[in-house]
Design an enzyme around this catalytic site. Structure first.
Site, short mmCIF file in Angstrom:
data_model
loop_
_atom_site.label_atom_id
_atom_site.label_comp_id
_atom_site.label_asym_id
_atom_site.label_seq_id
_atom_site.Cartn_x
_atom_site.Cartn_y
_atom_site.Cartn_z
N GLY A 128 -8.27 -14.04 3.01
CA GLY A 128 -7.31 -14.62 3.87
C GLY A 128 -7.99 -15.42 4.95
O GLY A 128 -7.82 -16.64 4.73
N ARG A 129 -8.63 -14.83 5.82
CA ARG A 129 -9.00 -15.66 6.99
C ARG A 129 -10.08 -16.78 6.80
O ARG A 129 -9.93 -17.86 7.23
CB ARG A 129 -9.51 -14.63 8.21
CG ARG A 129 -8.48 -13.96 8.96
CD ARG A 129 -9.20 -12.76 9.56
NE ARG A 129 -9.66 -11.77 8.80
CZ ARG A 129 -9.96 -10.60 9.15
NH1 ARG A 129 -10.55 -10.22 10.18
NH2 ARG A 129 -10.80 -9.55 7.93
N ALA A 149 -19.15 -12.94 -2.19
CA ALA A 149 -18.20 -13.11 -3.26
C ALA A 149 -19.10 -13.01 -4.91
O ALA A 149 -18.51 -12.57 -5.77
CB ALA A 149 -17.53 -14.40 -3.28
N GLY A 182 -17.54 -9.49 5.36
CA GLY A 182 -19.06 -9.50 5.05
C GLY A 182 -19.42 -9.29 3.79
O GLY A 182 -20.58 -9.15 3.18
N THR A 238 11.36 7.29 -1.17
CA THR A 238 11.19 6.32 -0.21
C THR A 238 10.20 5.12 -1.01
O THR A 238 10.47 3.86 -0.81
CB THR A 238 10.63 6.70 1.14
OG1 THR A 238 9.28 7.20 0.70
CG2 THR A 238 11.25 7.86 1.62
N LYS A 293 0.92 -1.35 0.07
CA LYS A 293 0.02 -0.01 -0.03
C LYS A 293 0.74 1.27 0.05
O LYS A 293 0.66 2.15 0.68
CB LYS A 293 -0.91 -0.01 1.29
CG LYS A 293 -1.99 -1.24 1.18
CD LYS A 293 -3.05 -0.97 2.11
CE LYS A 293 -4.06 -2.22 2.07
NZ LYS A 293 -3.76 -3.23 2.58
N SER A 342 -12.14 -2.00 1.58
CA SER A 342 -13.44 -2.71 2.03
C SER A 342 -13.93 -2.43 3.27
O SER A 342 -15.07 -2.74 3.54
CB SER A 342 -13.08 -4.22 1.87
OG SER A 342 -11.92 -4.37 2.64
N PRO A 398 -10.95 -7.48 -2.30
CA PRO A 398 -10.85 -8.29 -0.92
C PRO A 398 -12.04 -8.01 0.00
O PRO A 398 -12.72 -7.02 -0.48
CB PRO A 398 -9.61 -7.64 -0.35
CG PRO A 398 -9.78 -6.21 -0.97
CD PRO A 398 -10.60 -6.20 -2.23
N GLY A 399 -12.29 -8.69 1.18
CA GLY A 399 -13.21 -8.35 2.11
C GLY A 399 -14.53 -9.39 1.89
O GLY A 399 -15.36 -9.08 2.66
#
Ligand code: XMP
Length: 231
Positions: free
Chosen positions: A210-211, A196, A193, A74, A67, A123, A187-188
């Site tokens: 992920g989770r 998909a 909640g 930098t 991100k 998300s 994502p999300g």
């Protein structure tokens, strides 16, 4: 795309569990996204690079969810470090703008054949405060911040964009703005909640999960089911 956000205070365990997870779900995913929490826990050398190598052994691309959102020099250093670690693409936030912000990221990645995915709409519930904020740009056509970001993604030749699965109406709008060829990553789903099916129907190409996969009793089966939802 698997979001490999495992946590473990023991670094050897973390590497072992990450490798086991990849072995279990590898054949059902299209890419692996690594977040800064894994980088903070393991470091890039003799840590995240081991995992990136395994991702490549599975013939999958490794995406760094950095991100990026800083000034040019930098951003460039971070991009170089992630590319040297083996990453194939990097996630950046368009908030820094082009000149002296993301110009260095796009120039470096394109010279090395790597990709940049731009974060267009997050998300989480609080995302609306900024991303839907109405702007009055110099061209005199008022539109929300996320629409400007989608336009930037096209102009800067991003490899893809991220729009939260919790916002199917925004996915549809972004699809119209970026055209049919730009990949939309969403994502999300699950824990956050998002639905998909609705995200895909609205125009997303890929789910970032992920989770709902790595915390499932059977991650392999969870990955297979998510893959089916995305097809
Ligand atoms: P879960 O466990 O909720 O994890 O499936 C989601 C993963 O996606 C990341 N995430 C986002 N990344 N824009 C992003 O670039 C977003 O709006 C966003 N929401 C979640 C999160 O860091 C995790 O790796």
């Amino acid at each position: 795309m698997l979001a490999l956000d495992l946590e473990d205070s023991d670094r050897n365990n973390l590497i072992r569990r990450s490798c086991e997870m990849l072995g279990a779900v590898g054949k059902f995913i299209c890419a692996v996204k690594i977040n800064r929490q894994l980088v903070l826990s393991l470091g890039l050398r003799d840590g995240v690079d081991t995992i990136v190598e395994l991702v490549h052994d599975l013939s999958l691309p490794a995406i760094m969810d950095a991100k990026l959102n800083d000034v040019g020099h930098t951003n460039q250093f971070m991009t170089r470090s992630y590319i040297d670690t083996g990453f194939d693409g990097i996630i950046a936030s368009p908030v820094a703008g082009w000149e002296g912000g993301l110009d260095s990221v796009f120039q470096l990645t394109s010279s090395l054949g790597k990709g940049v995915i731009l974060l267009i709409y997050m998300s989480n519930p609080g995302a609306e405060t900024l991303y839907s904020l109405k702007t009055e740009p110099a061209d005199g056509k008022p539109r929300p911040v996320f629409e400007l970001f989608a336009e930037m993604a096209v102009q800067w030749k991003a490899s893809g964009v991220i729009v939260g699965a919790t916002k199917p109406d925004i996915i549809s709008r972004v699809r119209k703005l970026v055209g049919p060829d730009m990949g939309i990553f969403s994502p999300g789903v699950g824990v956050q909640g998002g639905d998909a099916g609705k995200a895909i129907a609205a125009g997303a190409d890929y789910l970032i999960v992920g989770r709902s996969i790595y915390d499932a009793a059977d991650p392999s089966d969870a990955a297979r089911r998510h893959r089916e939802m995305a097809m």
